[in-house]
Design a protein around this motif. Structure first.
Motif, mmCIF file in Angstrom:
data_model
loop_
_atom_site.group_PDB
_atom_site.id
_atom_site.type_symbol
_atom_site.label_atom_id
_atom_site.label_comp_id
_atom_site.label_asym_id
_atom_site.label_seq_id
_atom_site.Cartn_x
_atom_site.Cartn_y
_atom_site.Cartn_z
ATOM 1 N N ALA A 1 -8.541 44.238 -0.295
ATOM 2 C CA ALA A 1 -8.709 43.935 -1.702
ATOM 3 C C ALA A 1 -7.256 44.490 -2.137
ATOM 4 C CB ALA A 1 -9.807 44.969 -2.185
ATOM 5 N N ARG A 2 -7.402 44.075 -3.656
ATOM 6 C CA ARG A 2 -5.692 44.292 -4.332
ATOM 7 C C ARG A 2 -5.964 45.087 -5.517
ATOM 8 N NH1 ARG A 2 -5.215 39.765 -1.071
ATOM 9 N NH2 ARG A 2 -3.343 39.848 -0.051
ATOM 10 N N VAL A 3 -5.139 46.133 -5.791
ATOM 11 C CA VAL A 3 -5.297 46.905 -7.107
ATOM 12 C C VAL A 3 -3.649 46.882 -7.417
ATOM 13 C CG1 VAL A 3 -4.871 48.857 -5.945
ATOM 14 C CG2 VAL A 3 -5.958 48.897 -8.281
ATOM 15 N N ALA A 4 -3.837 46.779 -9.024
ATOM 16 C CA ALA A 4 -2.307 46.493 -9.788
ATOM 17 C C ALA A 4 -2.354 47.937 -10.187
ATOM 18 C CB ALA A 4 -2.295 45.638 -10.609
ATOM 19 N N VAL A 5 -1.122 48.797 -9.590
ATOM 20 C CA VAL A 5 -1.012 50.166 -10.214
ATOM 21 C C VAL A 5 -0.018 50.075 -11.423
ATOM 22 C CG1 VAL A 5 -0.152 52.433 -9.491
ATOM 23 C CG2 VAL A 5 -1.360 50.989 -8.011
ATOM 24 N N ASP A 6 -0.394 50.759 -12.608
ATOM 25 C CA ASP A 6 0.674 50.779 -13.835
ATOM 26 C C ASP A 6 1.722 51.912 -13.477
ATOM 27 O OD1 ASP A 6 1.737 51.086 -16.167
ATOM 28 O OD2 ASP A 6 0.157 50.481 -17.266
ATOM 29 N N VAL B 1 2.546 47.588 -9.709
ATOM 30 C CA VAL B 1 2.820 47.419 -8.308
ATOM 31 C C VAL B 1 1.251 47.095 -7.711
ATOM 32 C CG1 VAL B 1 3.402 48.652 -6.499
ATOM 33 C CG2 VAL B 1 4.476 49.155 -8.350
ATOM 34 N N VAL B 2 1.477 46.047 -6.883
ATOM 35 C CA VAL B 2 0.019 45.683 -6.231
ATOM 36 C C VAL B 2 -0.025 46.196 -5.018
ATOM 37 C CG1 VAL B 2 -1.151 43.589 -5.593
ATOM 38 C CG2 VAL B 2 0.138 43.396 -7.573
ATOM 39 N N VAL B 3 -1.059 46.880 -4.654
ATOM 40 C CA VAL B 3 -1.053 47.508 -3.319
ATOM 41 C C VAL B 3 -2.231 47.020 -2.579
ATOM 42 C CG1 VAL B 3 -1.682 49.764 -2.327
ATOM 43 C CG2 VAL B 3 -0.212 49.911 -4.572
ATOM 44 N N ALA B 4 -2.283 46.587 -1.384
ATOM 45 C CA ALA B 4 -3.401 46.139 -0.652
ATOM 46 C C ALA B 4 -4.111 47.407 -0.107
ATOM 47 C CB ALA B 4 -2.829 45.339 0.586
ATOM 48 N N LEU B 5 -5.514 46.977 -0.145
ATOM 49 C CA LEU B 5 -6.466 48.083 0.063
ATOM 50 C C LEU B 5 -7.175 47.478 1.318
ATOM 51 C CD1 LEU B 5 -7.844 49.172 -3.609
ATOM 52 C CD2 LEU B 5 -6.011 50.104 -2.357
ATOM 53 N N PRO B 6 -7.150 48.128 2.453
ATOM 54 C CA PRO B 6 -7.890 47.545 3.793
ATOM 55 C C PRO B 6 -9.316 48.032 3.398
ATOM 56 C CG PRO B 6 -5.904 49.038 4.323
ATOM 57 C CD PRO B 6 -6.224 49.086 2.908
ATOM 58 N N VAL B 7 -10.211 47.085 3.718
ATOM 59 C CA VAL B 7 -11.560 47.210 3.609
ATOM 60 C C VAL B 7 -12.345 46.629 4.932
ATOM 61 C CG1 VAL B 7 -13.735 46.722 2.288
ATOM 62 C CG2 VAL B 7 -11.506 46.992 1.413
ATOM 63 N N THR C 1 -7.290 57.488 -3.891
ATOM 64 C CA THR C 1 -6.479 57.031 -4.805
ATOM 65 C C THR C 1 -5.208 57.668 -4.854
ATOM 66 O OG1 THR C 1 -7.876 58.452 -6.287
ATOM 67 C CG2 THR C 1 -8.231 56.278 -6.500
ATOM 68 N N TRP C 2 -5.175 59.141 -4.380
ATOM 69 C CA TRP C 2 -4.013 59.903 -4.333
ATOM 70 C C TRP C 2 -3.076 59.158 -3.336
ATOM 71 C CZ3 TRP C 2 -1.548 62.041 0.014
ATOM 72 C CH2 TRP C 2 -0.589 62.751 -0.520
ATOM 73 N N PHE C 3 -3.597 58.558 -2.347
ATOM 74 C CA PHE C 3 -2.812 57.802 -1.219
ATOM 75 C C PHE C 3 -1.975 56.601 -1.875
ATOM 76 C CE2 PHE C 3 -2.218 55.466 2.744
ATOM 77 C CZ PHE C 3 -1.128 56.162 3.355
ATOM 78 N N VAL C 4 -2.953 55.966 -2.290
ATOM 79 C CA VAL C 4 -2.687 54.577 -2.928
ATOM 80 C C VAL C 4 -1.414 54.905 -3.994
ATOM 81 C CG1 VAL C 4 -3.146 52.805 -4.427
ATOM 82 C CG2 VAL C 4 -4.776 53.450 -2.620
ATOM 83 N N ALA C 5 -1.605 55.887 -4.747
ATOM 84 C CA ALA C 5 -0.720 56.217 -5.828
ATOM 85 C C ALA C 5 0.870 56.657 -4.985
ATOM 86 C CB ALA C 5 -0.991 57.596 -6.766
ATOM 87 N N LEU C 6 0.696 57.455 -4.129
ATOM 88 C CA LEU C 6 1.764 58.011 -3.192
ATOM 89 C C LEU C 6 2.669 56.703 -2.619
ATOM 90 C CD1 LEU C 6 3.751 59.966 -1.852
ATOM 91 C CD2 LEU C 6 1.785 59.645 0.014
ATOM 92 N N LEU D 1 -6.081 54.425 -12.039
ATOM 93 C CA LEU D 1 -6.037 53.909 -10.711
ATOM 94 C C LEU D 1 -7.433 53.830 -9.777
ATOM 95 C CD1 LEU D 1 -4.723 52.618 -8.366
ATOM 96 C CD2 LEU D 1 -3.734 54.950 -7.702
ATOM 97 N N ARG D 2 -8.238 54.961 -10.104
ATOM 98 C CA ARG D 2 -9.529 54.958 -9.386
ATOM 99 C C ARG D 2 -10.406 54.129 -9.835
ATOM 100 N NH1 ARG D 2 -13.315 60.715 -9.446
ATOM 101 N NH2 ARG D 2 -14.821 60.090 -7.818
ATOM 102 N N ALA D 3 -10.512 54.014 -11.390
ATOM 103 C CA ALA D 3 -11.228 52.829 -11.796
ATOM 104 C C ALA D 3 -10.974 51.473 -11.278
ATOM 105 C CB ALA D 3 -11.381 52.683 -13.441
ATOM 106 N N GLY D 4 -9.575 51.061 -11.011
ATOM 107 C CA GLY D 4 -9.153 49.980 -10.494
ATOM 108 C C GLY D 4 -9.713 49.534 -9.040
ATOM 109 N N CYS D 5 -9.396 50.546 -8.402
ATOM 110 C CA CYS D 5 -9.709 50.694 -6.932
ATOM 111 C C CYS D 5 -11.292 50.339 -6.800
ATOM 112 C CB CYS D 5 -9.541 52.059 -6.406
ATOM 113 S SG CYS D 5 -7.720 52.208 -5.909
ATOM 114 N N ARG D 6 -12.081 50.968 -7.700
ATOM 115 C CA ARG D 6 -13.536 50.733 -7.736
ATOM 116 C C ARG D 6 -13.885 49.067 -7.850
ATOM 117 N NH1 ARG D 6 -16.187 55.816 -10.964
ATOM 118 N NH2 ARG D 6 -16.168 57.385 -9.289
ATOM 119 N N GLN D 7 -13.202 48.609 -8.872
ATOM 120 C CA GLN D 7 -13.317 47.183 -9.371
ATOM 121 C C GLN D 7 -12.740 46.395 -8.047
ATOM 122 O OE1 GLN D 7 -11.343 46.314 -12.914
ATOM 123 N NE2 GLN D 7 -12.164 44.016 -12.877
#
Length: 315
Positions: A289-294, A267-273, A245-250, A306-312
């Motif tokens: 997967a995609r997560v929206a960062v506030d 900010v919508v970030v793409a998460l490779p899975v 999540t630190w890397f996504v936030a960066l 953000l950690r909760a959003g990534c899990r979802q």
């Protein structure tokens, strides 16, 4: 282990990256880099090259013989040469050498899908670079190939190119399946529109803005930051997050700071899975997967949402 022909058809991702290479002329290349404390012996480099050549990276993209069928992968019949830099590099030369090596010519249609290169450093160490055309392998496939080549595990060996009538019949069967899938998709879409879904027919498409034109010789600015994993993990934990999540936030913070997006909008970030299984011969087996960062969470240095959003997103 040798993979059967039926399992090495080009996937959607393979075909997408291959079309960028063949048609658009802007291939995407993945690069792994190792910085070693000493100079690897030539014999070790040759052994690594030969082991990689036995595995799934050495593949060639063969065109189907029946229209509508997917292409197939076959074993590349040759190993690439090892590119050895003749001069000793200073620290300030490393990024330029890596960038130049990253642009080495590759051609998956001829089986020229990867290259290995090495360079000596002024501090007595060395660099080792592995580039692979993205059509041939995603990051997971590259990790698997390197792990097999260096651990003694059996490589995933692709079959030789098949020009028999059996291969022609297999192409015909695959083309039939692809046509049926398209027909089913079209019928389902038509039923959804009849069921009251909003139609886009007659709508005026939004104009596509012209992007800036880079001057000749311009390259993307590069910044290299080295951080101890333990330090980053500790910092992430203090703010309710993890290393991931630190890397996504960066990444999201860089976008916000650069003014690429609205500073108050998500900010919508793409998460490779990875969807890669054991002994999986697919070149590309990554889902997104995609997560929206506030941005407000970023300003508060709060990684818990953000950690909760990534899990979802992963779920």
């Amino acid at each position: 282990m040798t993979i059967d022909h039926a399992t090495v058809r080009l996937t959607f991702g393979d075909d997408l990256f291959l079309r960028r290479h063949r048609s658009v002329g802007t291939p995407i290349v993945n690069q792994f880099v190792w910085r070693l404390d000493d100079v690897a012996p030539t014999s070790a480099l040759v052994r690594l090259r030969d082991e990689l050549a036995r595995g799934a990276l050495s593949r060639r993209a063969d065109r189907p013989r029946v229209p509508g069928a997917r292409g197939r992968w076959s074993r590349a019949p040759h190993a690439p040469p090892i590119d050895v830099e003749p001069t000793v590099l200073q620290d300030c030369d490393v990024v330029d050498w890596l960038r130049a090596n990253h642009t080495a010519p590759l051609h998956p249609g001829r089986g020229e899908s990867w290259r290995l290169a090495s360079a000596r450093l002024s501090d007595g160490g060395s660099l080792l670079s592995l580039i692979v055309d993205h059509a041939v392998a995603d990051g997971g496939a590259m990790v698997d190939a390197v792990e097999r080549a260096t651990s003694g595990r059996a490589p995933l060996t692709l079959p030789d190119r098949d020009g028999t009538w059996g291969a022609l019949r297999a192409d015909l069967e695959d083309a039939t399946r692809q046509v049926r899938a398209v027909v089913r998709w079209g019928a389902t879409s038509a039923l959804r529109r009849r069921g009251g879904a909003t139609s886009s027919a007659g709508a005026t498409p939004a104009p596509t803005p012209d992007g800036p034109t880079a001057p000749e010789g311009w390259v993307v600015p590069t910044v290299v930051a080295e951080c101890r994993t333990a330090d980053v993990e500790a910092a992430a934990a203090r703010h309710g997050g993890t290393l991931n999540t630190w890397f996504v936030a960066l990444g999201a913070s860089l976008v916000v700071t650069a003014g690429i997006t609205d500073e108050d909008g998500p900010v919508v970030v793409a998460l490779p899975v990875t969807a890669r299984g054991a002994d999986d011969p697919r070149a590309n087996a990554t889902r997104i997967a995609r997560v929206a960062v506030d941005p407000r969470d970023l300003r508060r240095h709060d990684l818990a949402p953000l950690r909760a959003g990534c899990r979802q997103a992963y779920a």
